[in-house]
Enzyme design. Sequence first.
Site, PDB file in Angstrom:
ATOM      1  CB  SER A  88      -1.047   0.053   1.038  1.00 54.55           C
ATOM      2  OG  SER A  88      -1.894  -0.472   1.073  1.00 54.55           O
ATOM      3  CE  LYS A 102      -4.916   2.029  -0.453  1.00 54.69           C
ATOM      4  NZ  LYS A 102      -4.358   0.529  -0.155  1.00 54.69           N
ATOM      5  CB  SER A 114      -4.938   1.693   4.126  1.00 56.59           C
ATOM      6  OG  SER A 114      -4.017   0.967   2.750  1.00 56.59           O
TER       7      SER A 114
END
Length: 400
Positions: A66, A69, A132
């Site tokens: 992640s 991101k 997230s």
Amino acid sequence: MTQYSSLLRGLAAGSAFLFLFAPTAFAAEQTVEAPSVDARAWILMDYASGKVLAEGNADEKLDPASLTKIMTSYVVGQALKADKIKLTDMVTVGKDAWATGNPALRGSSVMFLKPGDQVSVADLNKGVIIQSGNDACIALADYVAGSQESFIGLMNGYAKKLGLTNTTFQTVHGLDAPGQFSTARDMALLGKALIHDVPEEYAIHKEKEFTFNKIRQPNRNRLLWSSNLNVDGMKTGTTAGAGYNLVASATQGDMRLISVVLGAKTDRIRFNESEKLLTWGFRFFETVTPIKPDATFVTQRVWFGDKSEVNLGAGEAGSVTIPRGQLKNLKASYTLTEPQLTAPLKKGQVVGTIDFQLNGKSIEQRPLIVMENVEEGGFFGRVWDFVMMKFHQWFGSWFS
């Protein structure tokens, strides 16, 4: 190349070699041993100077999870900055962003979007950064670029522009995918760009929780609650393939550090190791800006121009990171690329190099740039300059 390296020559040439701070008794620079870090790869970078203070396997290609991101956030931030989208825009959620209907999203972190939901860009953006939310990433990607594939193209385009030479994105959210990789160094550079280029976007990263559709979710970056550090971002990342990742940034006074930990074995370890790196960096180093962005470092003779002198400086590259306690031993000299400066010159044009020295040892180099435009002078002025330049070359500074 023309180098000004001694104090006497420097004074004759216009303060070419400068004591940036009052000299003190010589203090030998001590080597500061970096802490051991329990992770597959890691790096600690100063934000203002770009100086890498410590690293381990920083160029090993690993799964970012992640941390992807951060780039998703960067692309969205750039779209907002360019007024291509607005925070108040309402986005219709598609079926591809529905966790129940998309097998790839099942069991992952989500914002709990449903097909047909009308959600603002502002809320989706917080869903990406704070919660997230993988579903939020898809919804925003579809809105910004028309499809996930097109958005990924934007992500990789920005990666190339930012010099992330060991990074390729294959998803908008960071779930495991073949051919998706990055490095600790590239992630630090991406974090630096996020803070610098889209500060309003980065400001969201310090928010500790976000409630959407009556579901409150905390920010997964537990360092935001640290009582030892002033952490204000950035992002966690966890998948089976990646392990536990974390990019974090903290400030102490005017100094900002960025840490990256990749492939830690547990959630606790990634936070502990990141805190260890940041604490060590603030303890043993300081970042100073001896040449301010708009300040003149040296004034130099220019030939054939509408003015006889031009101011030179470092622009935004005047910060250096040094061991604590060594500030008064910092000096700088400069080297011109060509023996003489001739018009026209453009603001921001690189005409040489600034060399920072600590206790007589070169530690950093920065571009020496023109601080103002210099246009060509009139015909007779240029003829006179030609004659004077020849005398200058033959007989030295008497005719300068």
